[in-house]
Design a protein around this motif. Structure first.
Motif, PDB file in Angstrom:
ATOM      1  N   HIS A  92      47.412  -3.229  15.759  1.00 31.03           N
ATOM      2  CA  HIS A  92      46.471  -2.771  14.807  1.00 31.03           C
ATOM      3  C   HIS A  92      46.146  -1.360  14.735  1.00 31.03           C
ATOM      4  O   HIS A  92      44.868  -1.041  14.213  1.00 31.03           O
ATOM      5  CB  HIS A  92      45.067  -3.641  14.765  1.00 31.03           C
ATOM      6  N   HIS A  94      45.764   2.163  13.116  1.00 29.91           N
ATOM      7  CA  HIS A  94      45.885   2.379  11.335  1.00 29.91           C
ATOM      8  C   HIS A  94      46.636   3.552  10.941  1.00 29.91           C
ATOM      9  O   HIS A  94      47.168   3.475   9.993  1.00 29.91           O
ATOM     10  CB  HIS A  94      44.509   2.517  11.151  1.00 29.91           C
ATOM     11  N   HIS A 214      39.054  -3.160  17.893  1.00 30.63           N
ATOM     12  CA  HIS A 214      39.599  -2.326  16.991  1.00 30.63           C
ATOM     13  C   HIS A 214      40.303  -1.102  17.664  1.00 30.63           C
ATOM     14  O   HIS A 214      39.531  -0.484  18.329  1.00 30.63           O
ATOM     15  CB  HIS A 214      39.061  -1.924  15.796  1.00 30.63           C
ATOM     16  N   GLU A 364      43.017 -11.121  11.852  1.00 26.06           N
ATOM     17  CA  GLU A 364      42.067 -10.485  12.570  1.00 26.06           C
ATOM     18  C   GLU A 364      40.930 -11.372  13.087  1.00 26.06           C
ATOM     19  O   GLU A 364      40.006 -11.489  12.329  1.00 26.06           O
ATOM     20  CB  GLU A 364      41.430  -9.320  11.926  1.00 26.06           C
ATOM     21  N   TYR A 387      46.212 -10.702  15.955  1.00 27.62           N
ATOM     22  CA  TYR A 387      47.168 -10.089  15.212  1.00 27.62           C
ATOM     23  C   TYR A 387      48.458 -10.647  15.109  1.00 27.62           C
ATOM     24  O   TYR A 387      49.420  -9.740  15.137  1.00 27.62           O
ATOM     25  CB  TYR A 387      47.042  -8.614  15.404  1.00 27.62           C
ATOM     26  N   TYR A 394      41.172 -11.115   7.884  1.00 29.17           N
ATOM     27  CA  TYR A 394      40.126 -11.261   8.751  1.00 29.17           C
ATOM     28  C   TYR A 394      39.734 -12.815   9.028  1.00 29.17           C
ATOM     29  O   TYR A 394      39.720 -13.377   7.900  1.00 29.17           O
ATOM     30  CB  TYR A 394      38.661 -10.708   8.447  1.00 29.17           C
TER      31      TYR A 394
HETATM   32 ZN   LIG Z   1      41.117  -4.452  11.152  1.00 28.59          ZN
END
Ligand SMILES: [Zn+2]
Length: 432
Positions: A92, A94, A214, A364, A387, A394
């Motif tokens: 996860h 970004h 995260h 998530e 994930y 979510y």
């Molecule tokens: Zn996220």
């Protein structure tokens, strides 16, 4: 003493960094300009003499819908097994791709398409993973012991859902410079990093780490990176000479924002703390004779939410309108792609090995699902990876939809998900 069981394991690793110029994070941030460190797919093939299983973790933000099926199929084809014996999870990060080839096809059919992911690169990744899994299956090595350990990670994870004095949910994003928000409590997290190691006698062959936060320290600058968990993982691999894999747990409502101002220095600190957690978890590990591998799959329907903004009609309108800005159009394509996908249940696989349980969840998920899984099997060592198929977005608590905060505004599934998913966890983790 050997276990006497025909257990074997092999690792594989593939560079899955997309070409420069590829979209990152589903196309809503700057495309890839520079690669700071490569994005990797790292996995294991496990064999119990009859069946093979694959666990794989990708340094990507998300893989959604049919792309997730294709990854499982590609690994299964290579490893000589079936797709429902393969678990594929993302870490996860970004500054990394969100791969949703269904959403890309939907927006490509419009007169003014937008880039979500690099579908051609994804095809190459599928081929590379098939080859890598095939090669791994060709060099399976016996293991006879499995070790488990855990250690607290200091000053990394904290809740994103901070409750103000008036009860309002405030959002503490992954990087946070607001001193008041940073001063507020860590909230509900799982402070422990868990490690599962496969050994031949005394020799560790591979270590799997699990921790829920995260993983981004900063992003949006076009610099591809596996970010602090991925960099820590590679540091420990270099330090120990043992192959390391990292899985992100149920981090839907957990970020590093309490301890991270988004600076380069803060990334360095997060890397160091994460690596220290891994070191301590390895040091605390205790090996036992390996037992037979178990594998269960529950098929869970996760219907799309139907409130305003998420219906088929609303999403279509946003996708097709030329006056709608890029971000809501990208979201509309992703929403529609999940609505199609949700006609089939999502597979939730769990691997067991003696007292070890490894649960593989989609989307998530909030940290509560990980803590619930652990509570359901108090006699077991329960590791949870989130994930898998990112389609649902979510996976919130039912209460969050009325409480507020960020996650329930972005989720593609509704409040009924909590009861359904907790039912699945109970089914998987029921102790006989
Ligand atoms: Zn996220």
């Amino acid at each position: 003493m050997a276990s006497g069981l025909p257990l074997r394991v092999a690792t594989f690793e593939v560079d899955i960094t997309p070409p420069l110029g590829s979209p990152l994070c589903g196309g809503w941030i700057k495309p890839l300009e520079v690669v700071d460190d490569p994005l990797l797919a790292k996995g294991v093939v496990l064999e119990d003499g009859e069946r093979r299983f694959v666990l794989c973790a990708l340094d990507w933000c998300e893989v959604r819908n049919s792309a997730h099926d294709q990854l499982r199929q590609a690994l299964a084809a290579g490893a000589g097994t079936q797709a429902d014996q393969v678990a594929v999870q993302c870490l996860h990060q970004h500054n990394a791709p969100i791969v949703d080839v269904d959403a890309q096809a939907l927006i490509d059919a419009q007169p003014n398409p937008l880039p979500i992911c690099d579908a051609a690169h994804f095809k190459q990744v599928l081929e590379k993973l098939t080859v890598a899994a095939r090669e791994a299956a060709g060099r399976l090595t016996p293991f006879d012991r499995v070790a488990t350990g855990e250690a607290k990670v200091e000053q990394v994870a904290a809740t994103r859902r901070v409750k103000a004095a008036d009860g309002k949910i405030l959002v503490r994003y992954s990087s946070c410079q607001d001193p008041e928000l940073r001063a507020m409590p860590e909230g509900v997290i799982d402070p422990l990093l868990k490690t599962i190691s496969f050994l031949a006698g005394e020799k560790p062959l591979v270590r799997l780490h699990y921790y829920a936060t995260h993983p981004q320290s900063y992003y949006g600058d076009g610099r591809g990176t596996s970010d602090f968990p991925g960099i820590a993982r590679q540091n420990i691999e270099r330090e120990t000479g043992v192959f390391q894999i990292y899985f992100t747990g149920c981090a839907g409502d957990v970020t590093a924002g309490k301890y991270n101002d988004g600076s380069h220095q803060a990334r360095g600190e997060l890397i160091a703390r994460m690596a220290q957690g891994m070191r301590e978890s390895i040091a605390a590990s205790h090996a036992e004779l390996a037992e037979l591998i178990g594998w269960q799959v529950v098929r869970l329907p996760l219907p799309p939410r139907e409130d305003a903004g998420f219906t088929e009609a609303d999403a279509k309108r946003n996708l097709e309108s030329s006056s709608v800005p890029p971000q809501p159009r990208l979201n509309a394509a992703i929403t529609l792609a999940y609505r199609q996908r949700a006609q089939r249940p999502i597979e939730i696989p769990m691997l067991s090995l003696g007292k070890i349980r490894i649960v593989h969840l989609p989307g998530e998920p909030f940290i509560d699902y990980q803590l619930t899984a652990q509570r359901l099997a108090p006699g077991c060592f329960v590791a949870v990876a989130g994930y898998a198929d990112g389609g649902p977005g979510y996976v919130c608590s039912a209460a969050s939809y009325s409480e507020g905060g960020y996650e329930p505004t972005a989720s593609l599934v509704g409040p009924r998900t909590e009861m359904a998913l907790k039912g699945t966890l109970a089914e998987l983790l029921a102790e006989e």
